[in-house]
Design a protein around this motif. Structure first.
Motif, short mmCIF file in Angstrom:
data_model
loop_
_atom_site.label_atom_id
_atom_site.label_comp_id
_atom_site.label_asym_id
_atom_site.label_seq_id
_atom_site.Cartn_x
_atom_site.Cartn_y
_atom_site.Cartn_z
N ALA A 165 0.82 -1.21 0.00
CA ALA A 165 0.00 0.00 0.00
C ALA A 165 0.85 1.26 0.00
O ALA A 165 1.98 1.26 0.52
CB ALA A 165 -0.91 0.00 1.23
N ASP A 166 0.28 2.32 -0.55
CA ASP A 166 0.95 3.62 -0.46
C ASP A 166 0.53 4.30 0.84
O ASP A 166 -0.29 3.78 1.60
CB ASP A 166 0.65 4.49 -1.69
N VAL A 167 1.12 5.46 1.09
CA VAL A 167 0.88 6.13 2.37
C VAL A 167 -0.59 6.46 2.56
O VAL A 167 -1.15 6.28 3.65
CB VAL A 167 1.75 7.41 2.48
N ASP A 168 -1.25 6.95 1.51
CA ASP A 168 -2.67 7.31 1.62
C ASP A 168 -3.51 6.10 1.99
O ASP A 168 -4.39 6.18 2.85
CB ASP A 168 -3.17 7.92 0.32
N GLN A 169 -3.26 4.96 1.36
CA GLN A 169 -4.02 3.74 1.67
C GLN A 169 -3.79 3.29 3.10
O GLN A 169 -4.71 2.84 3.78
CB GLN A 169 -3.64 2.63 0.69
N ILE A 170 -2.55 3.41 3.57
CA ILE A 170 -2.23 3.05 4.94
C ILE A 170 -2.96 3.97 5.92
O ILE A 170 -3.58 3.50 6.89
CB ILE A 170 -0.71 3.11 5.17
N GLU A 171 -2.90 5.25 5.67
CA GLU A 171 -3.58 6.20 6.56
C GLU A 171 -5.09 5.97 6.58
O GLU A 171 -5.72 6.05 7.63
CB GLU A 171 -3.26 7.63 6.13
N GLN A 172 -5.66 5.69 5.42
CA GLN A 172 -7.10 5.45 5.34
C GLN A 172 -7.48 4.18 6.12
O GLN A 172 -8.54 4.11 6.75
CB GLN A 172 -7.56 5.34 3.89
N ALA A 173 -6.62 3.17 6.07
CA ALA A 173 -6.89 1.93 6.81
C ALA A 173 -6.93 2.19 8.32
O ALA A 173 -7.81 1.69 9.03
CB ALA A 173 -5.83 0.88 6.48
N PHE A 174 -5.98 2.98 8.81
CA PHE A 174 -5.98 3.31 10.23
C PHE A 174 -7.19 4.16 10.61
O PHE A 174 -7.81 3.97 11.65
CB PHE A 174 -4.68 4.00 10.62
N LYS A 175 -7.55 5.11 9.76
CA LYS A 175 -8.72 5.94 10.03
C LYS A 175 -10.00 5.10 10.07
O LYS A 175 -10.93 5.38 10.82
CB LYS A 175 -8.85 7.03 8.98
N ALA A 176 -10.03 4.04 9.26
CA ALA A 176 -11.22 3.19 9.18
C ALA A 176 -11.37 2.29 10.39
O ALA A 176 -12.46 1.78 10.66
CB ALA A 176 -11.16 2.34 7.92
N GLY A 177 -10.28 2.06 11.13
CA GLY A 177 -10.39 1.23 12.33
C GLY A 177 -9.30 0.20 12.52
O GLY A 177 -9.31 -0.53 13.52
N ALA A 178 -8.35 0.10 11.59
CA ALA A 178 -7.22 -0.80 11.80
C ALA A 178 -6.37 -0.30 12.96
O ALA A 178 -6.14 0.90 13.09
CB ALA A 178 -6.37 -0.91 10.54
N THR A 179 -5.90 -1.21 13.79
CA THR A 179 -5.11 -0.82 14.97
C THR A 179 -3.84 -1.65 15.11
O THR A 179 -3.21 -1.63 16.17
CB THR A 179 -5.94 -0.95 16.26
N GLY A 180 -3.47 -2.36 14.06
CA GLY A 180 -2.28 -3.19 14.15
C GLY A 180 -1.52 -3.27 12.85
O GLY A 180 -2.03 -2.92 11.79
N VAL A 181 -0.26 -3.71 12.96
CA VAL A 181 0.60 -3.97 11.81
C VAL A 181 1.13 -5.39 11.98
O VAL A 181 1.74 -5.72 12.99
CB VAL A 181 1.78 -2.98 11.75
N THR A 182 0.85 -6.25 11.00
CA THR A 182 1.23 -7.66 11.09
C THR A 182 2.64 -7.89 10.57
O THR A 182 3.01 -7.40 9.52
CB THR A 182 0.23 -8.53 10.29
N HIS A 183 3.41 -8.70 11.33
CA HIS A 183 4.83 -9.00 11.08
C HIS A 183 5.53 -7.88 10.30
O HIS A 183 5.90 -8.03 9.13
CB HIS A 183 5.07 -10.37 10.46
N ALA A 184 5.72 -6.76 10.99
CA ALA A 184 6.34 -5.58 10.41
C ALA A 184 7.68 -5.93 9.77
O ALA A 184 8.48 -6.68 10.31
CB ALA A 184 6.55 -4.51 11.48
N GLY A 185 7.90 -5.35 8.58
CA GLY A 185 9.14 -5.57 7.86
C GLY A 185 9.14 -6.79 6.98
O GLY A 185 10.10 -7.02 6.24
N ASN A 186 8.07 -7.58 7.03
CA ASN A 186 8.01 -8.80 6.24
C ASN A 186 6.74 -8.81 5.40
O ASN A 186 5.64 -8.59 5.92
CB ASN A 186 8.03 -10.02 7.17
#
Length: 336
Positions: A165-186
């Motif tokens: 995802a690009d930055v905008d998609q990531i920010e929109q996901a968090f705004k929508a209610g996502a609260t985690g990042v799965t296996h960061a860096g992988n």
């Protein structure tokens, strides 16, 4: 070799399975929570092995698979959770199938879905007797914002992963209610942003104040440099959000040899050039969480207090609301 029971009872939010000792003189048995051949006896054997190794509570994780297999297996896991021996199973983590194909990792490509489908997710949720605590979704699937919001409204923690995802998609996901990042860096953010500012997508995930960042510290998925700086960034922005997970493969603890992977492919358990056992190709960690923490300690990049917190109180803080919804939030005193 299995780690000895840890004095700090550990919480692992990402266990795909493990290899359990053979019973009655038989060979070790691979237990895969995503397998169409999964049995209740296998779930019990895996649960008991995890508890004996020092993992007090865990989320049984199912990766992307045929919908009928996912439905069958979440029903089995929900049944296991009702058994006295099933107490260590806090709930279910659905890792997929709503992912970016280019970042699918070990997930079978024929079942990956790049379009959201709330009705299918509701089928999984109902089949699991609502015991789904966590799900991993790519912010790039079509309709991701509405999809994430609706899942969050169901009381399920949503984490973003397996995406480009690009930055905008990531920010929109968090705004929508996502609260985690799965296996960061992988299996994430593999391409630079179009504006040339390298790894802004990585920063957008590590710097999100409300997001808990899950990391696999097995020395294979990410190296000590990534962990060092990811930890520093997260702690600077909002302390207490790093979570250590094993992402334990069904082949965790398996003897060296040739096996069949998630998608029917050949998987080899062998030593790498450093003499460390792992799977080839990478299909989750070969180590359980107590062993992962030993690797993390040897890196000497995270203070001991946060090594412990990231595998005890912090994972519980991340999924607290979902655990309380299904009445599975553990007595912290009993795990001390």
């Amino acid at each position: 070799m299995r780690a000895q029971t840890n004095a700090n009872k550990l919480i692992d939010l990402h266990v795909n399975g493990l290899t359990v000792p053979g019973r009655f003189g038989h060979m070790p048995e691979v237990v895969n929570f995503s397998s169409a051949q999964l049995t209740l006896d296998q779930i019990r054997a895996a649960t008991e092995a995890l508890a004996q190794s020092g993992t007090a509570r865990f989320l049984a994780t199912l990766i992307t698979g045929a919908p009928q297999t996912t439905i069958r297996n979440v029903q089995l896991l929900a049944r296991a959770m009702r058994e006295p021996w099933g107490e260590p199973i806090m709930g279910i983590h659905l890792e997929g199938p709503f992912f970016s194909m280019e970042c699918k990792g070990a997930h079978p490509k024929q079942f990956v879905r790049e379009e959201s489908d709330i009705e299918l997710f509701k089928e999984f949720f109902a089949a699991a007797d609502e015991q789904v605590v966590l799900t991993t979704v790519s912010p790039t699937v079509s309709g991701a914002t509405d999809f994430i919001g609706r899942i969050a409204q169901m009381g399920v923690a949503v984490s973003i992963g397996h995406h480009n995802a690009d930055v905008d998609q990531i920010e929109q996901a968090f705004k929508a209610g996502a609260t985690g990042v799965t296996h960061a860096g992988n299996a994430w953010s593999k391409s630079p942003a179009e504006d040339g500012r390298k790894n802004m997508e990585v920063a957008a995930q590590l710097c999100e104040e409300k997001a808990f960042v899950m990391v696999i510290p097995d020395g294979v998925h990410v190296n000590s440099t990534f962990i060092k700086y990811a930890y520093k960034i997260v702690e600077k922005i909002q302390p207490g959000r790093i979570i250590w997970v094993s992402d334990a493969s069904p082949f965790a603890g398996a003897p060296e040899g040739l096996y069949v992977g998630f998608a029917g492919e050949s998987v080899t358990v062998a030593k790498d050039d450093r003499g460390q056992l792992r799977t080839f190709p990478l299909t989750g960690s070969y180590l359980l969480l107590p062993e992962c923490l030993d690797v993390l300690r040897a890196m000497n990049v995270v203070p001991e207090k946060d090594v412990v917190a990231g595998a005890t109180k912090t994972p519980l803080a991340f999924v607290e609301s979902a655990l309380k919804r299904i009445n599975r939030f553990p007595d912290l005193g009993s795990l001390a």
